[in-house]
Design an enzyme around this catalytic site. Structure first.
Site, PDB file in Angstrom:
ATOM      1  N   GLU A  92       0.828  -1.197   0.000  1.00 45.76           N
ATOM      2  CA  GLU A  92       0.000   0.000   0.000  1.00 45.76           C
ATOM      3  C   GLU A  92       0.864   1.249   0.000  1.00 45.76           C
ATOM      4  O   GLU A  92       2.040   1.215   0.357  1.00 45.76           O
ATOM      5  CB  GLU A  92      -0.907   0.014   1.246  1.00 45.76           C
ATOM      6  N   CYS A 105       3.792   8.553  -0.546  1.00 49.77           N
ATOM      7  CA  CYS A 105       4.463   7.708   0.441  1.00 49.77           C
ATOM      8  C   CYS A 105       4.530   6.295  -0.140  1.00 49.77           C
ATOM      9  O   CYS A 105       3.495   5.723  -0.486  1.00 49.77           O
ATOM     10  CB  CYS A 105       3.656   7.730   1.737  1.00 49.77           C
ATOM     11  N   CYS A 112       7.098  -6.222   7.049  1.00 43.92           N
ATOM     12  CA  CYS A 112       8.272  -5.609   7.663  1.00 43.92           C
ATOM     13  C   CYS A 112       8.761  -6.508   8.784  1.00 43.92           C
ATOM     14  O   CYS A 112       7.955  -7.119   9.479  1.00 43.92           O
ATOM     15  CB  CYS A 112       7.913  -4.233   8.221  1.00 43.92           C
ATOM     16  N   CYS A 116       8.023  -3.330  15.243  1.00 42.34           N
ATOM     17  CA  CYS A 116       7.651  -2.215  16.131  1.00 42.34           C
ATOM     18  C   CYS A 116       6.228  -2.430  16.658  1.00 42.34           C
ATOM     19  O   CYS A 116       5.323  -2.753  15.888  1.00 42.34           O
ATOM     20  CB  CYS A 116       7.759  -0.883  15.399  1.00 42.34           C
ATOM     21  N   CYS A 119       2.960  -0.419  15.214  1.00 45.00           N
ATOM     22  CA  CYS A 119       2.802  -0.272  13.761  1.00 45.00           C
ATOM     23  C   CYS A 119       2.028  -1.441  13.158  1.00 45.00           C
ATOM     24  O   CYS A 119       2.348  -2.611  13.413  1.00 45.00           O
ATOM     25  CB  CYS A 119       4.175  -0.168  13.112  1.00 45.00           C
ATOM     26  N   GLY A 159       7.541  -1.457   5.333  1.00 44.37           N
ATOM     27  CA  GLY A 159       8.897  -1.994   5.244  1.00 44.37           C
ATOM     28  C   GLY A 159       9.957  -1.082   5.818  1.00 44.37           C
ATOM     29  O   GLY A 159       9.719   0.087   6.111  1.00 44.37           O
ATOM     30  N   GLU A 160      11.146  -1.648   5.974  1.00 47.02           N
ATOM     31  CA  GLU A 160      12.302  -0.904   6.463  1.00 47.02           C
ATOM     32  C   GLU A 160      13.245  -0.685   5.270  1.00 47.02           C
ATOM     33  O   GLU A 160      13.930  -1.611   4.832  1.00 47.02           O
ATOM     34  CB  GLU A 160      12.990  -1.693   7.584  1.00 47.02           C
ATOM     35  N   SER A 191      13.121   6.999   5.312  1.00 46.52           N
ATOM     36  CA  SER A 191      12.988   6.891   6.764  1.00 46.52           C
ATOM     37  C   SER A 191      13.473   5.526   7.250  1.00 46.52           C
ATOM     38  O   SER A 191      13.217   4.506   6.616  1.00 46.52           O
ATOM     39  CB  SER A 191      11.520   7.085   7.148  1.00 46.52           C
ATOM     40  N   LEU A 214      12.681   7.827  15.937  1.00 48.14           N
ATOM     41  CA  LEU A 214      13.285   7.758  17.278  1.00 48.14           C
ATOM     42  C   LEU A 214      12.268   7.218  18.289  1.00 48.14           C
ATOM     43  O   LEU A 214      12.508   6.222  18.958  1.00 48.14           O
ATOM     44  CB  LEU A 214      13.796   9.150  17.670  1.00 48.14           C
ATOM     45  N   ASN A 215      11.163   7.913  18.414  1.00 50.10           N
ATOM     46  CA  ASN A 215       9.977   7.407  19.139  1.00 50.10           C
ATOM     47  C   ASN A 215      10.105   7.243  20.651  1.00 50.10           C
ATOM     48  O   ASN A 215       9.121   6.868  21.301  1.00 50.10           O
ATOM     49  CB  ASN A 215       9.496   6.067  18.545  1.00 50.10           C
ATOM     50  N   ASN A 289      -1.578   6.815  15.562  1.00 53.26           N
ATOM     51  CA  ASN A 289      -2.769   6.462  14.780  1.00 53.26           C
ATOM     52  C   ASN A 289      -3.176   5.046  15.136  1.00 53.26           C
ATOM     53  O   ASN A 289      -2.429   4.113  14.891  1.00 53.26           O
ATOM     54  CB  ASN A 289      -2.477   6.545  13.277  1.00 53.26           C
ATOM     55  N   CYS A 332       0.112   7.183   9.019  1.00 49.08           N
ATOM     56  CA  CYS A 332       1.368   6.539   9.417  1.00 49.08           C
ATOM     57  C   CYS A 332       1.098   5.321  10.271  1.00 49.08           C
ATOM     58  O   CYS A 332       0.357   5.397  11.250  1.00 49.08           O
ATOM     59  CB  CYS A 332       2.239   7.483  10.242  1.00 49.08           C
TER      60      CYS A 332
HETATM   61  N1  SAH Z   1      10.565   1.407   8.749  1.00 46.25           N
HETATM   62  C1  SAH Z   1      10.817   2.791   8.481  1.00 46.25           C
HETATM   63  C2  SAH Z   1       9.867   3.360   7.467  1.00 46.25           C
HETATM   64  C3  SAH Z   1       8.414   3.459   7.941  1.00 46.25           C
HETATM   65  S1  SAH Z   1       8.088   5.113   8.295  1.00 46.25           S
HETATM   66  C4  SAH Z   1      10.819   3.573   9.777  1.00 46.25           C
HETATM   67  O1  SAH Z   1      10.546   2.986  10.814  1.00 46.25           O
HETATM   68  O2  SAH Z   1      11.163   4.743   9.771  1.00 46.25           O
HETATM   69  C5  SAH Z   1       6.624   5.003   9.178  1.00 46.25           C
HETATM   70  C6  SAH Z   1       6.596   6.018  10.316  1.00 46.25           C
HETATM   71  O3  SAH Z   1       5.330   5.917  10.952  1.00 46.25           O
HETATM   72  C7  SAH Z   1       7.658   5.746  11.359  1.00 46.25           C
HETATM   73  O4  SAH Z   1       8.224   6.949  11.781  1.00 46.25           O
HETATM   74  C8  SAH Z   1       6.873   5.116  12.496  1.00 46.25           C
HETATM   75  O5  SAH Z   1       7.483   5.382  13.736  1.00 46.25           O
HETATM   76  C9  SAH Z   1       5.523   5.774  12.345  1.00 46.25           C
HETATM   77  N2  SAH Z   1       4.422   4.949  12.830  1.00 46.25           N
HETATM   78  C10 SAH Z   1       4.315   3.606  12.801  1.00 46.25           C
HETATM   79  N3  SAH Z   1       3.151   3.210  13.333  1.00 46.25           N
HETATM   80  C11 SAH Z   1       2.496   4.330  13.716  1.00 46.25           C
HETATM   81  C12 SAH Z   1       1.210   4.579  14.300  1.00 46.25           C
HETATM   82  N4  SAH Z   1       0.390   3.570  14.610  1.00 46.25           N
HETATM   83  N5  SAH Z   1       0.865   5.858  14.508  1.00 46.25           N
HETATM   84  C13 SAH Z   1       1.682   6.874  14.170  1.00 46.25           C
HETATM   85  N6  SAH Z   1       2.882   6.698  13.588  1.00 46.25           N
HETATM   86  C14 SAH Z   1       3.283   5.437  13.380  1.00 46.25           C
END
Ligand code: SAH
Length: 340
Positions: A92, A105, A112, A116, A119, A159-160, A191, A214-215, A289, A332
Site C-alpha cells: 500500500e 508515500c 516488515c 515495532c 505499527c 517496510g524498512e 525513513s 526515534l519514538n 494512529n 502513518c
Molecule cells: N521502517 C521505516 C519506514 C516506515 S516510516 C521507519 O521505521 O522509519 C513510518 C513512520 O510511521 C515511522 O516513523 C513510524 O514510527 C511511524 N508509525 C508507525 N506506526 C504508527 C502509528 N500507529 N501511529 C503513528 N505513527 C506510526
C-alpha cells in the site's frame, strides 16, 4: 538465466543490459525514459524502438508493471492506493496533495521485519523485499492513475528501507536521474527505524534526505517499542547521527510517535532536547494512529501541543504531523494487507 528485470536498472546498468542483449547503449537511454519519465507499461508504447526490437524485448525481458487494485479517497484529497506485484503480493501507499506540493508515500518491502509494537505493518511480518522497479513502479502507477505531477516522495510506507538498501539506492537513482523522474534530492526522504551501519552507508552513497524513527527518549521505553533498539540503542543511534556527513544545510528529521502515557511527558520532552543536542535536526511529532487490536492510545491535543512547545522553546524546529488519510486507515503506521 532468468530474464533481466529492465525496470529495476539504474540508467548506467540499463545501458549495459541493452549492450548485453546485442543493442547499442543508447537504446538503454530510450527505454529508461519510457519507463521512468513517460511511465510506459509495455514495450508496445515505445514507438521509437523498431517493432522487431519491441517483440524481442517482450520475449527476452518481460515487463511487470504494478497494477493498482485499490484506491480509496478521503475528504481532504488523500488517496490510499493498493498495488499488486507480479507475484500477486500487495503493498500500500498514500498520496497526499497540498497547496504547493504533493507527496507520495511508498513501500519498500512486503510486510516488515522490524516488529515495532505500535505499527500495523509489523503484524504482517516480513514477506519479501521489493525490487527497485517495484519501488519506483509505485510512483509510475500513481502518476498514471492521477494524471498529475508528484513533487515529493517519502520512503515511509511498508517496510524498512535500509534493510533493502541496494534496491532503495537504485530506486533513488531512478527518481533523481534527469532521464527518469528528475526529482530534486531535497524532495526525496528515506525513513529508517535506525539501522546504524546502513545509515552510514546510505549517506555516503546518496544525496537524498534521511529521517529516523526515534519514538522514545530512554532505552527502556525504546527497547519495548522497537526491538531494533536492543541491537542499536539510542546512544549508538544518536552518535551515528551526530557524525553523519550531512550535505549543505540538510538536517536529519527525527520522527516521534506520541503514545499516551508512554513517551509524551514533560520529562520526555526535556530528555529529547538533551539527547538531540549537537545534531543538526528537526523533529516531527506523530500522534499515534490507532489500528484494531492495540491498546496504545493517542495523547490528547493539549499534551501534544505542550510537548511541541517545550521542544520548540529549546530552539529545535518541531512540527506535529497532520494525520491524513485517517478515515481510510492510510495514516502513518496503518498500512497492512492480508495473507497471500
Ligand atoms: N521502517 C521505516 C519506514 C516506515 S516510516 C521507519 O521505521 O522509519 C513510518 C513512520 O510511521 C515511522 O516513523 C513510524 O514510527 C511511524 N508509525 C508507525 N506506526 C504508527 C502509528 N500507529 N501511529 C503513528 N505513527 C506510526
Amino acid at each position: 538465466m532468468p530474464a533481466p528485470d529492465l525496470s529495476s536498472q539504474t540508467f548506467d546498468r540499463l545501458q549495459d543490459a541493452l549492450v548485453r542483449l546485442g543493442e547499442p547503449a543508447f537504446r538503454g537511454r530510450q527505454i529508461f525514459s519510457w519507463l521512468h519519465k513517460k511511465n510506459a507499461v509495455s514495450y508496445s508504447e515505445m514507438t521509437d524502438l523498431s517493432r522487431d526490437l519491441r517483440v524481442r524485448l517482450k520475449e527476452a525481458a518481460p515487463l511487470h508493471s504494478l497494477e493498482i487494485t485499490g484506491r480509496q479517497e478521503a475528504d481532504d484529497g488523500t488517496v490510499k492506493f493498493r498495488y499488486r506485484l507480479a507475484d500477486a503480493q500487495e503493498v500500500e501507499g498514500v498520496f497526499m496533495p497540498e497547496e504547493r506540493r504533493s507527496t507520495l508515500c511508498i513501500s519498500t518491502q512486503v510486510g516488515c521485519g522490524m516488529g515495532c509494537k505500535f505499527c500495523a505493518t509489523a503484524t504482517m511480518g516480513f514477506r519479501r523485499n521489493l525490487t527497485a522497479g517495484e519501488i519506483t513502479g509505485q510512483l509510475e502507477a500513481a502518476k498514471r492513475k492521477l494524471g498529475e505531477p508528484i513533487s515529493n516522495v517519502v520512503f515511509m510506507g511498508m517496510g524498512e528501507p535500509l534493510a533493502n538498501l541496494e534496491a532503495v539506492l537504485a530506486a533513488v537513482d531512478i527518481l533523481l536521474h534527469s532521464h527518469g523522474h528528475h526529482m530534486s534530492r531535497r524532495h526525496v526522504t528515506v525513513s529508517t527505524a535506525g539501522l546504524v551501519p546502513a545509515m552510514e552507508e546510505f549517506i555516503h552513497r546518496t544525496p537524498v534526505k534521511l529521517a529516523v524513527s526515534l519514538n522514545a527518549t530512554t532505552n527502556k521505553v525504546r527497547d519495548r517499542l522497537m526491538p531494533i533498539n536492543k541491537k542499536y540503542p539510542i546512544e549508538s543511534l544518536l552518535e551515528c547521527c551526530r557524525h553523519l556527513p550531512l550535505r549543505h544545510t540538510d538536517r536529519i528529521t527525527f520522527e516521534y510517535v506520541m503514545l499516551d502515557g508512554i513517551n509524551d511527558s514533560q520529562e520526555d520532552a526535556h530528555r529529547l532536547i538533551r539527547i538531540l543536542r549537537g545534531i543538526r535536526c528537526k523533529v516531527n511529532l506523530i500522534p499515534f494512529n490507532p489500528f484494531s487490536g492495540l491498546s496504545y492510545r493517542r495523547p490528547n491535543e493539549d499534551t501534544v501541543e505542550i510537548f511541541q512547545e517545550t521542544v520548540a522553546a529549546a530552539g529545535i524546529t518541531v512540527m506535529t504531523r497532520k494525520s491524513r488519510g485517517h478515515s481510510l486507515q492510510g495514516a502513518c503506521g496503518q498500512l497492512v494487507v492480508g495473507e497471500k
